[in-house]
Design a protein around this motif. Structure first.
Motif, PDB file in Angstrom:
ATOM      1  N   GLY A 371      -3.234  -0.916  62.192  1.00 47.38           N
ATOM      2  CA  GLY A 371      -2.262  -0.405  63.072  1.00 47.38           C
ATOM      3  C   GLY A 371      -1.637   0.948  62.708  1.00 47.38           C
ATOM      4  O   GLY A 371      -0.644   1.232  63.003  1.00 47.38           O
ATOM      5  N   ILE A 372      -2.426   1.723  62.072  1.00 52.38           N
ATOM      6  CA  ILE A 372      -1.906   3.075  61.549  1.00 52.38           C
ATOM      7  C   ILE A 372      -3.048   4.013  62.054  1.00 52.38           C
ATOM      8  O   ILE A 372      -4.109   3.913  61.683  1.00 52.38           O
ATOM      9  N   LEU A 373      -2.440   5.183  62.756  1.00 56.80           N
ATOM     10  CA  LEU A 373      -3.244   6.180  63.311  1.00 56.80           C
ATOM     11  C   LEU A 373      -3.145   7.465  62.179  1.00 56.80           C
ATOM     12  O   LEU A 373      -2.112   8.130  62.346  1.00 56.80           O
ATOM     13  N   VAL A 374      -4.467   7.773  61.909  1.00 55.23           N
ATOM     14  CA  VAL A 374      -4.391   9.176  61.132  1.00 55.23           C
ATOM     15  C   VAL A 374      -5.866   9.968  61.608  1.00 55.23           C
ATOM     16  O   VAL A 374      -6.293   9.414  62.609  1.00 55.23           O
ATOM     17  N   ARG A 396       7.030   3.798  54.653  1.00 50.22           N
ATOM     18  CA  ARG A 396       6.493   3.057  53.677  1.00 50.22           C
ATOM     19  C   ARG A 396       5.230   2.028  54.215  1.00 50.22           C
ATOM     20  O   ARG A 396       4.541   1.506  53.529  1.00 50.22           O
ATOM     21  N   THR A 397       5.407   1.529  55.522  1.00 47.55           N
ATOM     22  CA  THR A 397       4.661   0.638  55.907  1.00 47.55           C
ATOM     23  C   THR A 397       3.152   1.435  56.210  1.00 47.55           C
ATOM     24  O   THR A 397       2.070   0.697  55.859  1.00 47.55           O
ATOM     25  N   ALA A 398       3.085   2.706  56.510  1.00 48.87           N
ATOM     26  CA  ALA A 398       1.836   3.425  56.713  1.00 48.87           C
ATOM     27  C   ALA A 398       1.170   3.697  55.230  1.00 48.87           C
ATOM     28  O   ALA A 398       0.098   3.404  55.034  1.00 48.87           O
ATOM     29  N   LEU A 399       1.934   3.885  54.303  1.00 50.80           N
ATOM     30  CA  LEU A 399       1.478   3.913  53.005  1.00 50.80           C
ATOM     31  C   LEU A 399       0.973   2.814  52.335  1.00 50.80           C
ATOM     32  O   LEU A 399       0.086   2.748  51.456  1.00 50.80           O
ATOM     33  N   GLY A 400       1.713   1.748  52.656  1.00 48.61           N
ATOM     34  CA  GLY A 400       1.282   0.301  52.061  1.00 48.61           C
ATOM     35  C   GLY A 400      -0.009   0.075  52.791  1.00 48.61           C
ATOM     36  O   GLY A 400      -1.217  -0.674  52.257  1.00 48.61           O
ATOM     37  N   ALA A 401      -0.334   0.386  54.070  1.00 51.87           N
ATOM     38  CA  ALA A 401      -1.693   0.127  54.712  1.00 51.87           C
ATOM     39  C   ALA A 401      -2.591   1.077  54.083  1.00 51.87           C
ATOM     40  O   ALA A 401      -3.974   0.581  53.757  1.00 51.87           O
ATOM     41  N   LEU A 402      -2.326   2.189  53.895  1.00 47.44           N
ATOM     42  CA  LEU A 402      -3.321   3.125  53.160  1.00 47.44           C
ATOM     43  C   LEU A 402      -3.767   2.398  51.815  1.00 47.44           C
ATOM     44  O   LEU A 402      -4.949   2.436  51.313  1.00 47.44           O
ATOM     45  N   GLU A 403      -2.685   1.925  50.881  1.00 46.71           N
ATOM     46  CA  GLU A 403      -3.129   1.243  49.826  1.00 46.71           C
ATOM     47  C   GLU A 403      -4.090   0.245  49.876  1.00 46.71           C
ATOM     48  O   GLU A 403      -4.995  -0.046  49.066  1.00 46.71           O
TER      49      GLU A 403
END
Length: 410
Positions: A371-374, A396-403
């Motif tokens: 659910g994150i677009l990069v 922080r949601t995006a960073l958590g998804a990246l982790e």
């Protein structure tokens, strides 16, 4: 998003398949079909929501459908959209005055796309070299940096060092000298009496958010002043709040002779770009020597004026600086855990993924499923450039998804 979703009668897969035979294959987009958006969030045709961490390569600095910008566009749509520059319109002077004031420069040449701003800046620099500096006819040169990205027109790819952008598009336009980025000695060696301008990005976006050493931009400013040539700063991606300042050059207290703006200047609604410069520079243009049917149109001027109003408060610059701390802290915690390193300024980062974990494309696809677009660039790097309206919690949601993605592997 507060607006009720509108479902497409066709699925994402069907729409992607429908594009294949009718659209030129000049992009390789992620397999998500966006139908609606608001703020930092987008929704696909099936109703799935994604956090937009790319923001149209900085074109959506103020988020999707910012209320003030949408209102300005609606008001203008009810009045007047286009006159061409054959006539005056009642929105253009206000736009030009406010943009010149915001940037600390004198005159504005309105255009549409970022590449048009770059092309226009090159033409203006050459004309200035002939009319003001006294360079012999057809001898003017422009010095640029390796790994640059200024657009994809024939002239611009002539001085690109990206073979994907160049291959198959020659013969190329002469008159450019390429030197390493962030190398003042090489730049000084390339500048001579024929040099009209030094054209650089204060931060190289497409190259992976490459930030030069402290003092580099000041050095470019001093060198061009000594050499009697123009400093042209391409802030199409880096400008208008992205780095925590109105302009990236402000981090070193530098004022260029010519500033190239675009992307966020149109608020994510219409394409708006501009060449903003000292009066002595832009006054070299005379009627008939340059133009654009849509450049400076009333709709674009109205939206552009509303963008400037947002930036005049300083709110978005402060937000980019404050949220940038959250972004850097989160990325620092991931170094050695699938991230080899990163470069960040404000709400803009280039993140180098460990190839053992996956390619930039693979990580982008995995994040999409979270659910994150990069978007990836140059193999193993992903770019993060969320709307400046993003909250700390969303970051922080995006960073958590990246982790999560890095831990699982692509």
């Amino acid at each position: 998003m507060t607006v009720a979703p509108s479902r497409s009668p066709r699925s994402s897969a069907e729409l992607i398949r429908a594009e294949e035979p009718v659209l030129a294959h000049n992009y390789h987009p992620l397999p998500v079909v966006v139908a609606r958006a608001e703020g930092a969030w987008v929704e696909d045709v099936e109703g799935r929501r994604y956090l937009d961490m790319l923001a149209g390569y900085s074109a959506l600095n103020f988020g999707h459908r910012h209320p003030a910008l949408i209102e300005a566009a609606h008001r203008q749509l009810d009045r007047l959209t286009l006159t061409s520059r054959a006539f005056h319109n009642d929105r253009l002077a206000r736009f030009a005055e406010s943009l010149a004031r915001l940037t600390g420069l004198d005159m504005v040449l309105p255009m549409n796309t970022g590449a048009e701003a770059v092309e226009s800046g090159i033409k203006v620099a050459r004309k200035w070299a002939y009319d003001v500096k006294g360079v012999a006819p057809d001898r003017a040169t422009v010095v640029v940096a390796a790994d640059n990205f200024h657009g994809r027109t024939t002239t611009i790819v002539s001085f690109s060092t990206d073979e994907t952008a160049r291959a198959g598009f020659g013969p190329f336009t002469p008159g450019f000298r390429v030197v390493p980025y962030n190398d003042l000695a090489a730049l000084e060696a390339a500048v001579d009496e024929t040099t009209a301008a030094v054209l650089i990005e204060p931060i190289q976006g497409e190259a992976g958010v490459v930030i030069p050493d402290d003092g580099y931009l000041r050095g470019v400013r001093e060198l061009t002043r000594r050499a009697g040539c123009l400093f042209v700063a391409d802030e199409i991606q880096s400008g208008l709040g992205r780095t925590g300042r109105t302009l990236a050059v402000e981090h070193e207290g530098v004022v260029p002779d010519v500033l190239l703006l675009g992307k966020a200047l149109g608020g994510g609604i219409v394409p708006v770009s501009a060449v903003v410069a000292r009066r002595e520079v832009l006054q070299v243009l005379n009627p008939g020597q340059h133009g654009s049917t849509f450049g400076g149109n009333p709709l674009a001027a109205a939206v552009g004026s509303a963008v400037v109003e947002l930036l005049e408060t300083g709110e978005f610059q402060r937000r980019a600086e404050e949220a940038g701390v959250v972004l850097r802290e989160g990325l620092t915690a991931l170094v050695g855990k699938g991230v080899r390193g990163f470069r960040a300024r404000g709400l803009w980062a280039g993140v180098d993924i460990d190839p053992a974990v996956g390619t930039g494309r693979e990580i982008s696809e995995s994040l999409m499923r979270e659910g994150i677009l990069v978007k990836d660039t140059h193999g193993s790097t992903i770019r993060l450039a969320p709307p400046l309206t993003i909250t700390d919690e969303e970051l922080r949601t995006a960073l958590g998804a990246l982790e999560t993605v890095l831990r699982k592997g692509a």
